[in-house]
Design an enzyme around this catalytic site. Structure first.
Site, PDB file in Angstrom:
ATOM      1  N   GLU A   1       0.882  -1.178   0.000  1.00 22.42           N
ATOM      2  CA  GLU A   1       0.000   0.000   0.000  1.00 22.42           C
ATOM      3  C   GLU A   1       0.910   1.216   0.000  1.00 22.42           C
ATOM      4  OE1 GLU A   1      -3.325   0.171  -0.023  1.00 22.42           O
ATOM      5  OE2 GLU A   1      -3.704  -1.975   0.033  1.00 22.42           O
TER       6      GLU A   1
ATOM      7  N   CYS B   1      -2.142   9.679   2.497  1.00 21.92           N
ATOM      8  CA  CYS B   1      -1.693   9.096   1.220  1.00 21.92           C
ATOM      9  C   CYS B   1      -2.680   9.348   0.080  1.00 21.92           C
ATOM     10  CB  CYS B   1      -1.482   7.595   1.391  1.00 21.92           C
ATOM     11  SG  CYS B   1      -2.965   6.751   1.965  1.00 21.92           S
TER      12      CYS B   1
END
Ligand code: NAD
Length: 492
Positions: free
Chosen positions: A233, A267
């Protein structure tokens, strides 16, 4: 000597050759404890998984204040933001897993051909074994616990490696969380790159990594040594296209909230805006108004704005304030690790702020003349983790969606998709591989083992496949392989 001891000894010898490492594998005992617990079958029954998920739920409930205070200490995270993005989302994941665990665990029957019609064919969801979850510092609780929920639900043992940068949360994870989980099945490893490097020399059955693409590459290469499956991720630059046909104030409110949430250290935050110069002129006063409305005339005094994690990131971000021209904000205070919500204009594609993920409260605006130019700009770059398009015209939003690729997509809003547990979340290409959230996390931590159980009797049926071969038998077998019964049938 038992095989497990021999392999642990061998591992210690291998680790002895790691630079800066004195010879004994510091994680051998921990990993052996977890490996033994996994091999004992303890983590497999639904009851065990449920008890651990309930433990996780109690951890969040009984330590709510401690967790909020710790997030405030690490990042000055406003309680509102910490609660909704860290605690509530974890609770939702736990609740979903508890409500669905037994259904998720069930074997999945699959369609059969005529040859196997009398047999039992299914997918068994198996735990991988001893897994590793490495988390970053920006949502230090969520990004450790949400994968953990799926790892527990799937029946794995887990080593947790929180970020060394969110120091307060690292301590809570090491000292408080273990009180709620079975000590033989779950462990926490502390430290930074050096410790993580040594940890990764050990064999895991699955690695779930959240962090930067640079470290993602390191983790992937360490995993390759044992052919360990991984989820990555990662991060990157998330484009945000704003069409001329929009309501500037509502776009500004939405973009500003998602960009400045957690001081931009998210993010999936919109990293930069692409719009025409005319739209930029309308957006700027609207963004200024949103910033003033959200954080007041002096954002530094607002209790609702987080701070930068540490000096290194503060100085990196302050350097980026020199790019283009500051249209909004631009102030900073090293004592408080404060960077004002900032909008930059006249930014060039080649400026440093466009070369790296910003990961702070800075929003550059770049001008494009059309949606096609925006799409071309996006497609020239690595596939982002998230991509946003704002327009009153759904055709424009759909055009951006159709002609680009990204981990996730948001039309007319920021990262609200993170709140939907039935939606997979993950990156593609440079922004990562694999997906999680909700049942997808359970699937990520489960190996889908294809199983066919045949009858030891009925050898007659198998005769057509054995030599001596003949064209007739071949035709018959092909016909049986290609056809299915319209109704289920099994003798096992
Ligand atoms: P990072 O990659 O520096 O660190 C992440 C974790 O890896 C930390 O626990 C760290 O200790 C560990 N680590 C550092 N060096 C290592 C090494 N050599 N070997 C093994 N492990 C090592 O990332 P960060 O600064 O903590 O977080 C910011 C990055 O994470 C940004 O790029 C952001 O976009 C990304 N991120 C992605 C997601 C997502 O869900 N995709 C979520 C949050 C953050």
């Amino acid at each position: 000597m038992p095989l497990s001891e021999l392999s642990s000894m061998l591992e210690s010898v291998i680790l002895g050759s790691v630079k800066g490492f004195s010879g004994v594998n510091p994680y051998a005992d921990t990993l052996k404890r977890l490996r033994d617990a996994f091999n004992s079958g303890r983590t497999r029954p639904a009851e065990f998984r449920i008890s651990q998920l309930q433990g996780l739920s109690r951890f969040l409930k009984e330590n709510r204040k401690l967790l909020l205070d710790t997030l405030a200490q690490d990042l000055n995270k406003p309680t509102f933001e910490a609660d909704i993005s860290e605690i509530v989302l974890c609770e939702a994941e736990i609740k979903l897993a508890l409500n669905n665990l037994r259904t998720w665990m069930k074997d999945e029957q699959v369609e059969k051909n005529l040859v196997t019609q009398l047999d039992s064919a299914f997918i068994r969801k198996e735990p991988y074994g001893v897994t590793l979850i490495i988390a970053p510092w920006n949502y230090p609780l969520n990004l450790l616990l949400v994968p953990l929920v799926g790892a527990i639900a799937a029946g794995n043992c887990v080593v947790l490696k929180p970020s060394e940068m969110s120091k307060g949360m690292e301590k809570v994870i090491a000292e408080v969380l273990p009180q709620y989980l079975h000590k033989n099945c779950f462990a926490t490893v502390l430290g930074g790159p050096q410790e993580a490097t040594i940890l990764l020399k050990n064999k895991f059955d699955y690695i779930f990594f959240t962090g930067s693409p640079r470290v993602g590459q390191i983790v992937m290469s360490a995993a390759s040594k044992y052919l360990t499956p991984i989820t990555l991720e990662l991060g990157g630059k998330n484009p945000c296209y704003v069409d001329d046909n929009c309501d500037p104030q509502s776009v500004a409110n939405r973009v500003a909230w998602f960009r400045f949430f957690n001081a931009g250290q998210t993010c999936v935050a919109p990293d930069y805006v692409l719009c025409s110069r005319e739209t930029q002129e309308k957006l700027l006063p609207a963004l200024q108004s949103a910033v003033t409305q959200f954080y007041g005339k002096e954002p530094q005094n607002s209790p609702d704005l987080a701070r930068i994690i540490n000096d290194r990131h503060f100085h990196r971000l302050r350097g980026l304030l020199d790019n283009g021209r500051v249209a909004i904000g631009g102030q900073s205070d090293v004592q408080e690790l404060y960077i004002a919500p900032t909008v930059l204009v006249d930014v060039k594609e080649t400026d440093p702020v466009m070369q790296e993920e910003i990961f702070g409260p800075i929003l550059p605006i770049l001008n494009v003349e059309s949606v096609d130019e925006a799409i071309a700009f996006i497609r020239k770059r690595e596939k982002p983790l998230a991509l946003y398009a704002f327009s009153k015209d759904s055709k424009v939003v759909n055009k951006v969606l159709d002609q680009t690729s990204s981990g996730n997509f948001g039309g007319n809003d920021g990262f609200m998709f993170m709140t939907i547990t039935s939606m997979p979340f993950g990156g593609v290409g440079h922004s990562g591989m694999g997906e999680y959230h909700g049942k997808f996390t359970f699937d990520t931590f489960s190996y889908r083992r294809g199983c066919l159980l045949r009858s030891p009797r009925l050898e007659m049926i198998n005769k057509m496949r054995y030599p001596p071969y003949s064209p007739g038998r071949q035709r018959l077998l092909v016909w049986f392989l290609e056809h299915k019964l319209g109704f289920p049938c099994s003798i096992l």
